[in-house]
Design a protein around this motif. Structure first.
Motif, mmCIF file in Angstrom:
data_model
loop_
_atom_site.group_PDB
_atom_site.id
_atom_site.type_symbol
_atom_site.label_atom_id
_atom_site.label_comp_id
_atom_site.label_asym_id
_atom_site.label_seq_id
_atom_site.Cartn_x
_atom_site.Cartn_y
_atom_site.Cartn_z
ATOM 1 N N ILE A 4 111.465 89.236 38.541
ATOM 2 C CA ILE A 4 110.293 89.692 37.793
ATOM 3 C C ILE A 4 110.351 91.206 37.610
ATOM 4 C CG2 ILE A 4 107.771 89.922 37.864
ATOM 5 C CD1 ILE A 4 107.756 87.165 39.294
ATOM 6 N N GLU A 5 110.720 91.915 38.674
ATOM 7 C CA GLU A 5 110.832 93.376 38.590
ATOM 8 C C GLU A 5 111.971 93.789 37.644
ATOM 9 O OE1 GLU A 5 109.182 94.750 42.960
ATOM 10 O OE2 GLU A 5 111.265 94.094 42.766
ATOM 11 N N GLU A 6 113.112 93.096 37.749
ATOM 12 C CA GLU A 6 114.228 93.389 36.844
ATOM 13 C C GLU A 6 113.813 93.169 35.394
ATOM 14 O OE1 GLU A 6 117.878 91.360 37.658
ATOM 15 O OE2 GLU A 6 118.298 92.588 39.420
ATOM 16 N N SER A 7 113.107 92.086 35.159
ATOM 17 C CA SER A 7 112.642 91.775 33.806
ATOM 18 C C SER A 7 111.723 92.873 33.284
ATOM 19 C CB SER A 7 111.928 90.431 33.803
ATOM 20 O OG SER A 7 111.430 90.137 32.527
ATOM 21 N N ARG A 8 110.832 93.367 34.129
ATOM 22 C CA ARG A 8 109.909 94.423 33.714
ATOM 23 C C ARG A 8 110.651 95.730 33.441
ATOM 24 N NH1 ARG A 8 106.750 96.467 30.570
ATOM 25 N NH2 ARG A 8 105.257 97.964 31.333
ATOM 26 N N VAL A 9 111.647 96.054 34.258
ATOM 27 C CA VAL A 9 112.436 97.270 34.032
ATOM 28 C C VAL A 9 113.166 97.162 32.694
ATOM 29 C CG1 VAL A 9 114.421 98.623 34.811
ATOM 30 C CG2 VAL A 9 112.698 97.868 36.461
ATOM 31 N N ILE A 10 113.750 96.011 32.409
ATOM 32 C CA ILE A 10 114.450 95.804 31.135
ATOM 33 C C ILE A 10 113.476 95.958 29.974
ATOM 34 C CG2 ILE A 10 115.628 94.084 29.699
ATOM 35 C CD1 ILE A 10 116.908 93.074 32.387
ATOM 36 N N GLU A 11 112.300 95.388 30.117
ATOM 37 C CA GLU A 11 111.271 95.510 29.080
ATOM 38 C C GLU A 11 110.886 96.981 28.863
ATOM 39 O OE1 GLU A 11 106.775 93.799 28.157
ATOM 40 O OE2 GLU A 11 107.722 93.389 30.069
ATOM 41 N N MET A 38 120.871 97.459 32.880
ATOM 42 C CA MET A 38 120.925 96.955 31.507
ATOM 43 C C MET A 38 122.326 96.413 31.198
ATOM 44 S SD MET A 38 117.878 97.349 30.248
ATOM 45 C CE MET A 38 117.832 97.531 28.464
ATOM 46 N N ARG A 39 123.358 97.125 31.622
ATOM 47 C CA ARG A 39 124.736 96.671 31.377
ATOM 48 C C ARG A 39 124.979 95.318 32.047
ATOM 49 N NH1 ARG A 39 127.691 101.093 32.591
ATOM 50 N NH2 ARG A 39 128.085 101.605 30.439
ATOM 51 N N LYS A 40 124.437 95.161 33.248
ATOM 52 C CA LYS A 40 124.638 93.934 34.014
ATOM 53 C C LYS A 40 123.888 92.748 33.400
ATOM 54 C CE LYS A 40 122.406 92.675 37.840
ATOM 55 N NZ LYS A 40 121.819 92.747 39.158
ATOM 56 N N ASN A 41 122.711 92.989 32.833
ATOM 57 C CA ASN A 41 121.846 91.893 32.406
ATOM 58 C C ASN A 41 121.852 91.579 30.911
ATOM 59 O OD1 ASN A 41 120.212 90.873 34.808
ATOM 60 N ND2 ASN A 41 120.152 93.087 35.052
ATOM 61 N N LYS A 43 123.785 91.107 27.086
ATOM 62 C CA LYS A 43 125.067 90.812 26.454
ATOM 63 C C LYS A 43 125.649 92.146 25.992
ATOM 64 C CE LYS A 43 123.643 86.325 24.783
ATOM 65 N NZ LYS A 43 123.328 85.519 23.596
ATOM 66 N N ARG A 44 126.955 92.189 25.865
ATOM 67 C CA ARG A 44 127.631 93.449 25.523
ATOM 68 C C ARG A 44 127.056 94.075 24.255
ATOM 69 N NH1 ARG A 44 134.047 94.596 24.543
ATOM 70 N NH2 ARG A 44 133.768 96.799 24.150
ATOM 71 N N ASN A 45 126.903 93.282 23.201
ATOM 72 C CA ASN A 45 126.397 93.812 21.939
ATOM 73 C C ASN A 45 124.967 94.336 22.091
ATOM 74 O OD1 ASN A 45 126.686 94.356 19.109
ATOM 75 N ND2 ASN A 45 125.336 92.619 18.729
ATOM 76 N N SER A 46 124.148 93.606 22.813
ATOM 77 C CA SER A 46 122.760 94.037 23.037
ATOM 78 C C SER A 46 122.728 95.343 23.819
ATOM 79 C CB SER A 46 121.973 92.968 23.789
ATOM 80 O OG SER A 46 121.875 91.805 23.012
ATOM 81 N N PHE A 47 123.581 95.443 24.831
ATOM 82 C CA PHE A 47 123.648 96.679 25.618
ATOM 83 C C PHE A 47 124.072 97.844 24.738
ATOM 84 C CE2 PHE A 47 126.214 99.756 27.965
ATOM 85 C CZ PHE A 47 125.248 100.247 28.833
ATOM 86 N N GLU A 48 125.087 97.658 23.920
ATOM 87 C CA GLU A 48 125.570 98.736 23.053
ATOM 88 C C GLU A 48 124.502 99.158 22.043
ATOM 89 O OE1 GLU A 48 129.340 97.476 21.499
ATOM 90 O OE2 GLU A 48 130.292 97.616 23.463
#
Length: 86
Positions: A4-11, A38-41, A43-48
């Motif tokens: 949940i915390e990881e999801s919130r950080v990504i958001e 972000m790199r870990k979670n 997809k490569r294209n989304s991260f880039e």
């Protein structure tokens, strides 16, 4: 950090007006740690795409941010909840 915390950080990292300093204050993650998460979670294209978008973005860093930006988010970013959707 739980899912949940990881999801919130990504958001928060995706939000244009949420500075990295807010993530660090709330979750203890420095900008480099957020990038690794972000790199870990993502997809490569989304991260880039994300890295391209936030690199040098003035609203992602408090020191570069204009004093005219008073909120950490855009009011249009969140949908209003109605009594039915709760």
């Amino acid at each position: 950090m739980n899912l949940i915390e990881e999801s919130r950080v990504i958001e928060m990292a995706w939000e244009d007006r949420t500075p990295f300093e807010a993530i660090q204050l709330n979750f203890g993650l420095a900008e480099d740690d957020v990038i690794k998460l972000m790199r870990k979670n993502l997809k490569r294209n989304s991260f880039e795409l994300w890295r391209t978008r936030v690199s040098g973005r003035k609203t992602k860093h408090l020191k570069l941010r204009s004093s005219a930006v008073e909120r950490g988010y855009c009011q249009a970013q969140y949908k209003q909840r109605t009594a039915k959707s709760r």
